[in-house]
Design a protein around this motif. Sequence first.
Motif, PDB file in Angstrom:
ATOM      1  N   GLN A 169       0.500   2.890  -5.166  1.00 34.49           N
ATOM      2  CA  GLN A 169      -0.520   2.740  -4.118  1.00 34.49           C
ATOM      3  C   GLN A 169      -0.500   3.923  -3.153  1.00 34.49           C
ATOM      4  OE1 GLN A 169      -0.996  -1.168  -2.107  1.00 34.49           O
ATOM      5  NE2 GLN A 169       0.405  -1.952  -3.645  1.00 34.49           N
ATOM      6  N   ALA A 180      -1.104  -1.048   2.607  1.00 31.41           N
ATOM      7  CA  ALA A 180      -0.570  -1.271   1.267  1.00 31.41           C
ATOM      8  C   ALA A 180      -0.341  -2.767   1.188  1.00 31.41           C
ATOM      9  CB  ALA A 180       0.742  -0.518   1.087  1.00 31.41           C
ATOM     10  N   SER A 181      -0.531  -3.335   0.010  1.00 22.20           N
ATOM     11  CA  SER A 181      -0.428  -4.782  -0.085  1.00 22.20           C
ATOM     12  C   SER A 181       0.386  -5.190  -1.304  1.00 22.20           C
ATOM     13  CB  SER A 181      -1.829  -5.394  -0.167  1.00 22.20           C
ATOM     14  OG  SER A 181      -1.732  -6.735  -0.586  1.00 22.20           O
ATOM     15  N   ALA A 182       1.300  -6.141  -1.092  1.00 26.69           N
ATOM     16  CA  ALA A 182       2.116  -6.661  -2.192  1.00 26.69           C
ATOM     17  C   ALA A 182       1.257  -7.466  -3.161  1.00 26.69           C
ATOM     18  CB  ALA A 182       3.246  -7.520  -1.633  1.00 26.69           C
ATOM     19  N   GLU A 230      -0.500  -2.896  -8.522  1.00 24.34           N
ATOM     20  CA  GLU A 230       0.274  -1.649  -8.595  1.00 24.34           C
ATOM     21  C   GLU A 230       1.532  -1.699  -7.743  1.00 24.34           C
ATOM     22  OE1 GLU A 230      -2.949   0.540  -7.042  1.00 24.34           O
ATOM     23  OE2 GLU A 230      -3.372   1.537  -8.942  1.00 24.34           O
ATOM     24  N   THR A 231       2.527  -0.879  -8.093  1.00 27.19           N
ATOM     25  CA  THR A 231       3.718  -0.777  -7.242  1.00 27.19           C
ATOM     26  C   THR A 231       3.333  -0.054  -5.949  1.00 27.19           C
ATOM     27  OG1 THR A 231       4.329   1.385  -8.089  1.00 27.19           O
ATOM     28  CG2 THR A 231       5.222  -0.536  -9.258  1.00 27.19           C
ATOM     29  N   LEU A 232       4.207  -0.150  -4.946  1.00 18.93           N
ATOM     30  CA  LEU A 232       3.936   0.516  -3.677  1.00 18.93           C
ATOM     31  C   LEU A 232       3.836   2.029  -3.883  1.00 18.93           C
ATOM     32  CD1 LEU A 232       3.568   0.600  -0.644  1.00 18.93           C
ATOM     33  CD2 LEU A 232       6.028   0.350  -0.370  1.00 18.93           C
TER      34      LEU A 232
END
Lengths: 203, 203, 203, 203
Positions: free
Chosen positions: D33, D22-24, D28-30
């Motif tokens: 994702q 997962a990437s900041a 999209e929000t976590l």
Amino acid sequence: MEAFSDGVLAVAITLLVLDLHASAAEPETLATQLQRGWPSFAAYAVSFFVIGVVWINHHAVVNLVAHVDRRLLFYNLLLLFFVSTIPFTTSTLAEYLYPSHGASTSVAVLLYGVSTEGMAVAFTLMLWHMTRAELTTRPVTRQQANRAVLRFGVGTLVYPVVTLVGIISAPTMLLLYAALTAYYAFEQTPILSDRPPRGPQAT
Amino acid sequence: MEAFSDGVLAVAITLLVLDLHASAAEPETLATQLQRGWPSFAAYAVSFFVIGVVWINHHAVVNLVAHVDRRLLFYNLLLLFFVSTIPFTTSTLAEYLYPSHGASTSVAVLLYGVSTEGMAVAFTLMLWHMTRAELTTRPVTRQQANRAVLRFGVGTLVYPVVTLVGIISAPTMLLLYAALTAYYAFEQTPILSDRPPRGPQAT
Amino acid sequence: MEAFSDGVLAVAITLLVLDLHASAAEPETLATQLQRGWPSFAAYAVSFFVIGVVWINHHAVVNLVAHVDRRLLFYNLLLLFFVSTIPFTTSTLAEYLYPSHGASTSVAVLLYGVSTEGMAVAFTLMLWHMTRAELTTRPVTRQQANRAVLRFGVGTLVYPVVTLVGIISAPTMLLLYAALTAYYAFEQTPILSDRPPRGPQAT
Amino acid sequence: MEAFSDGVLAVAITLLVLDLHASAAEPETLATQLQRGWPSFAAYAVSFFVIGVVWINHHAVVNLVAHVDRRLLFYNLLLLFFVSTIPFTTSTLAEYLYPSHGASTSVAVLLYGVSTEGMAVAFTLMLWHMTRAELTTRPVTRQQANRAVLRFGVGTLVYPVVTLVGIISAPTMLLLYAALTAYYAFEQTPILSDRPPRGPQAT
């Protein structure tokens, strides 16, 4: 010595898989990606069994060791060094396997040859030192020692020849590696044997 | 204790290879990529043998341990912590090895120095605790213990010096690490010895 | 059971390093990259010791096992499953550690909490099953068994609390994990003990 | 044989986690994702326990081996080869699990089927060779051998059926794998048993 060596061999053999990938983000279908990626799959399979055979032979050699000295540990480390380069040289070979890459294909073939030749030389040094420095579990006659070193030393002559073939045709080289691997996997001669190779005794 | 430690050492030493890569998508030939990438190859080879020598010494020390207490496990974990940072500090060092990166090269050198110094300190703590808390397989005189701790403790003084050299010339630092590694790999003194180092006894 | 578990623990603990990287292609200096990347370094160090403490306790528990049944193998596999998620939940936590990510930070904290809580529950199930199904090397009184399960079961209550703290302040949560890890690393109570924790006996 | 096999199994099972990320940097929000990435999480969990069950059965089989010959080592290597492909076939399956990918989903399902079928065939070959070549720790009647080979050989028939289901619905296939895994994990029949499966004896 064996736990660490088995660890490095296990990690190196499993890291090979990181070179395989397919992505839904590609415009091509998965089937097309797999077809186009055949060099990666072929190189992956061949390198898996190349390392696998090193493991089988390493295991057989380590079982013959009664005492370990620093020099044997160093030769073993040298063997593992070349083994650990295989994921890199394999992925490079796969990248440049198509003959359209010209001279770079030959460089990739040479690089792969350095990995396998390095393993063969380090393995022969281990065997040679073990028998000369009397580190084995049972006494080894000079004749047995010579035969064992000669037998594995032959690998150090075979790999350069296979590499030369690879400069002409890299895919043929992969086939030759596969054949060599199958030969070594099924060969039944004990490593320290009085009799010439291919005798009837079981390992 | 040994299976887990051997595992971490084996994974860390093999993960180093993930920093090596060449791609057919690059505009440069493979030969040019390999030449330009020499810092990665040099850093890879040096770090491989740095971890390899830690393994050889760790193995020798663990063989001397009869009882394991929590503190020894913790020092061992600390050693493994610094070992596990080596793939990162190695790849960072390779990225910034060219002097054109200025101050960042010094930071990369310092970072690498922290990894190796951390390993040396943790290893010395292990040895020191083992001999003081009488966890060894055979009784150790205070003199033997002091000599062993002193001998490995010297490493904790050598690495900062090597790091200082690296701030002037990072490639020279790599050569010094290679030399130190070769020295430790071949040195024959048992870890707990009555006699001063470099004596004639075999390990 | 131990070789495979040690292998998974060793690989998971070492894969954590893959989340650390610095690149000369970035416009920032290395020092700036390292400063900006502190969440990765903090999360890396904490998770390394979280897995390290699991290993120390796992090792102590496995040494008490005389017989292994399918259910114990399954609980052990469940423990390893949660351990193997740690590299992912750690890197996600590091990505979102800055409070500027709002609700995503809380999700990352919860995700990390699931990994550690899963480990604590699986570990408690292992211990509970071992003592009930009489798989231990020596007879365990019901009182000893209850005390051991209670002591490790407390972890299953502590982690949710720590996670709640993390929803308020993720960095504080990391500090609490570090403190818990230090406590478990140095605690000397044998896992199956007649006496209450913190007694004077050595492990 | 076991240390290396455990190593490969441990590395393969832990490398699966590299497919989770997962990437900041994503818009999209976590939470979004993680929701969108459910195929990766489902495939990850299923493959973890598929490899885990291979390990449990492999361990049980290896404990029955008294002598190791080259052919057994080769069949074992073949088993590990298919295990080592699982991280690739799992990530490919996760990439194409959404039915919107059409024919590519079927290809991904087939690929995953090849990995698991290859494991089942190699495992059956190991068991078959072990009992025929009398490599077991205690004498095995022909009846016991046939029953053991038949029992595991059934897996070689089940996986193609599950793969066919996957061509219709890939998520249903994952559920079937999960169910099969749970069945094999808890099944109590010893591998070499006189009595038919599901008898009352403990492993």
